[in-house]
Design a protein around this motif. Structure first.
Motif, mmCIF file in Angstrom:
data_model
loop_
_atom_site.group_PDB
_atom_site.id
_atom_site.type_symbol
_atom_site.label_atom_id
_atom_site.label_comp_id
_atom_site.label_asym_id
_atom_site.label_seq_id
_atom_site.Cartn_x
_atom_site.Cartn_y
_atom_site.Cartn_z
ATOM 1 N N ASN A 64 20.712 29.430 67.574
ATOM 2 C CA ASN A 64 21.077 29.621 66.175
ATOM 3 C C ASN A 64 21.819 28.405 65.634
ATOM 4 O OD1 ASN A 64 23.670 29.821 67.200
ATOM 5 N ND2 ASN A 64 23.850 32.037 66.868
ATOM 6 N N VAL A 65 22.301 28.519 64.393
ATOM 7 C CA VAL A 65 22.959 27.387 63.737
ATOM 8 C C VAL A 65 24.176 26.921 64.526
ATOM 9 C CG1 VAL A 65 24.195 26.677 61.657
ATOM 10 C CG2 VAL A 65 22.109 28.045 61.451
ATOM 11 N N TRP A 66 24.946 27.857 65.053
ATOM 12 C CA TRP A 66 26.157 27.497 65.808
ATOM 13 C C TRP A 66 25.803 26.681 67.048
ATOM 14 C CZ3 TRP A 66 31.154 26.895 65.450
ATOM 15 C CH2 TRP A 66 31.941 26.872 66.612
ATOM 16 N N LEU A 67 24.830 27.137 67.822
ATOM 17 C CA LEU A 67 24.461 26.425 69.044
ATOM 18 C C LEU A 67 23.841 25.069 68.719
ATOM 19 C CD1 LEU A 67 22.985 29.285 71.263
ATOM 20 C CD2 LEU A 67 25.265 28.278 71.370
ATOM 21 N N ARG A 68 23.060 25.006 67.656
ATOM 22 C CA ARG A 68 22.478 23.718 67.280
ATOM 23 C C ARG A 68 23.558 22.736 66.833
ATOM 24 N NH1 ARG A 68 18.613 27.063 64.716
ATOM 25 N NH2 ARG A 68 19.384 26.464 62.639
ATOM 26 N N ALA A 69 24.600 23.244 66.196
ATOM 27 C CA ALA A 69 25.710 22.371 65.803
ATOM 28 C C ALA A 69 26.442 21.837 67.022
ATOM 29 C CB ALA A 69 26.679 23.131 64.899
ATOM 30 N N LEU A 70 26.650 22.693 68.013
ATOM 31 C CA LEU A 70 27.273 22.232 69.247
ATOM 32 C C LEU A 70 26.416 21.164 69.921
ATOM 33 C CD1 LEU A 70 28.592 25.566 70.836
ATOM 34 C CD2 LEU A 70 29.891 23.862 69.548
ATOM 35 N N ASP A 71 25.107 21.384 69.953
ATOM 36 C CA ASP A 71 24.199 20.388 70.540
ATOM 37 C C ASP A 71 24.332 19.045 69.822
ATOM 38 O OD1 ASP A 71 23.251 22.325 72.259
ATOM 39 O OD2 ASP A 71 21.469 22.770 71.058
#
Length: 460
Positions: A445-452
């Motif tokens: 999701n958006v949160w995990l993609r931001a962490l990546d």
């Protein structure tokens, strides 16, 4: 996730970690009394500290080495983990490519060499620790995971993977025969301790260290019972609050849980196969790890990684009935043919994790103190490698840089975690997002993609 079958299986499980429930556990060495001196002080009596002391004596048998342990050797993460010895130094090839893409090939080579050297130490010193180089088996339990494995060396289709280990949940797998060993981790700790003592290392247990200070003449290590003046200090406290303030936000403790079954009968072993005794993990973000013990029990752990607000460390967190019930239910789904098998031990413990999910290093006090932390469950094998890094860092003013100290893995420090309440909120958001990804074919999701995007993601 409770049921009568789950509750019955857990009914008689002891809270003591399986490996530590051993009458062969050695008595602790006497605590430090009064002041002392040493050329090298090692703080921490787990794998990192013991390997550092051992490798220091192997390099220079005349070196005066003192190891200080706050409780007793191996009581924490080193004595209660799953006993997987991984060759990886980066928590998997893909995680290494994410964080250190230019160095990952060399780190893979160094990791295999480190695992080879660890096995040689077991043979050289005659350590009795149930060491087996079985390799690892990664299994797909969801259709979308099969494509992640297809094309890799050692790929096994559904029939082939179930021929290795017979679980109806397995859809495919990859067996890598050289990159994983299994060990009884508590016995490995105790054998390391025995050899350190044989080589002349002084060990003081039940000797907590409170502070590190330095002056022109050396480093002062202040304990609850006296002061040790040292030339060099290696800090191996890992999950516990760093003695160097600059690193206190770089790790958080998360609690991992495991179960161990009764010994399997010959008929039960025949039902599941597992003749090659590989260590197994699955491909979920919230993954399970499991293995056979020397007496043919199954250790089954993982899935939950629980963070407590404020970086809380407490023995009360070692027991988590909800996590135990979840693991027991998942075990029964994985091996339904073992219906009625009970668990004899159920326990947990804290893991030190950092934002890149493999260890980082640092020095302080003009290079006279070296520090490592952030293993994220990778410590059984990586600690030997870390010991050599620590010793090279501490000798840098005399011997100059080495290949190890010049590695980007060693020179780069990961992003610290934020203070509370942001740390708790971030961990909660990540945990929920990972669970969501597992339910939606791995889609981040958006949160995990931001962490990546900011280099804080985990891909193993």
């Amino acid at each position: 996730m409770s049921s009568p079958a789950v509750d019955d299986a857990l009914r008689h499980a002891a809270s003591t970690p399986f490996w530590l429930d051993d009458p062969g556990r050695p008595d602790p060495e006497p605590a430090l009394r009064g002041n002392s001196t040493a050329e090298l002080v090692v703080v921490g009596g787990g794998f990192t500290g013991l390997w550092t002391a051992l490798r220091a004596k192997e390099r220079d048998p005349d070196r005066n080495v003192l190891l200080l342990e706050g409780a007793w050797t191996g009581w924490a993460a080193s004595g209660r983990n799953g006993g997987f010895v991984s060759a990886s130094l980066t928590h998997g090839r893909s995680n290494g490519e994410l964080h250190l893409p230019d160095e990952v090939d060399r780190l893979d080579e160094l990791g295999l060499a480190n695992l080879d050297a660890l096995g040689k130490s077991v043979a050289q010193y005659g350590w009795v620790c149930d060491y087996e180089r079985t390799g690892g088996l990664s299994v797909a339990t969801e259709p979308y995971q099969v494509d992640e494995l297809r094309g890799q060396d050692g790929f096994l289709d559904t029939a082939a993977v179930r021929d290795q280990v017979n679980s109806p949940t397995y859809l495919a797998g990859v067996w890598t025969p050289e990159d994983t060993a299994l060990v009884n981790p508590a016995r490995l700790v105790w054998e390391l301790k025995r050899t350190c003592l044989d080589l002349g290392v002084r060990i003081a247990e039940n000797t907590p260290v409170r502070a590190i200070r330095s002056n022109r003449s050396g480093v002062s290590v202040q304990t609850t019972s006296g002061t040790v003046r040292a030339r060099r200090v290696a800090l191996a406290t890992n999950v516990f609050p760093a003695l160097l303030r600059r690193y206190r936000l770089h790790t958080i403790p998360v609690y991992d849980y495991a179960l161990v079954t009764e010994p399997l009968s010959t008929a039960q072993l025949a039902e599941i196969g597992w003749q090659n005794r590989q260590g197994i993990d699955d491909l979920g973000n919230r993954f399970h790890y499991y293995r056979l013990t020397a007496d043919d029990r199954i250790l089954f752990g993982g899935f939950d990684a629980v963070y407590h607000y404020g970086r809380s460390l407490s023995s009360e967190h070692d027991q988590n009935p909800e996590s135990f019930r979840t693991l027991a239910s998942h075990f029964q789904q994985t091996f339904p043919q073992l219906e009625g098998l009970g668990f004899t031990h159920a326990w947990g413990g804290a893991i030190d994790t950092c934002t890149r999910f493999f260890p980082f290093f640092g020095t302080a006090h003009d290079g006279r103190v070296a520090h490592v932390a952030g293993y994220t469950g990778l410590g059984v094998g990586m600690t030997r490698f870390a010991a050599d890094v620590l010793l090279d860092l501490l000798a840098a003013d005399e011997q100059g840089p080495t290949e190890l100290t010049e590695l980007e893995l060693v020179r780069r420090t990961p992003v610290p975690f934020p203070p509370e309440p942001l740390a708790w909120a971030g961990v909660e958001a990540t945990t929920l997002s990972l669970a969501h990804a597992d339910r939606h074919e791995g889609q981040r999701n958006v949160w995990l993609r931001a962490l990546d995007r900011f280099g804080l993601g985990f891909d193993s």
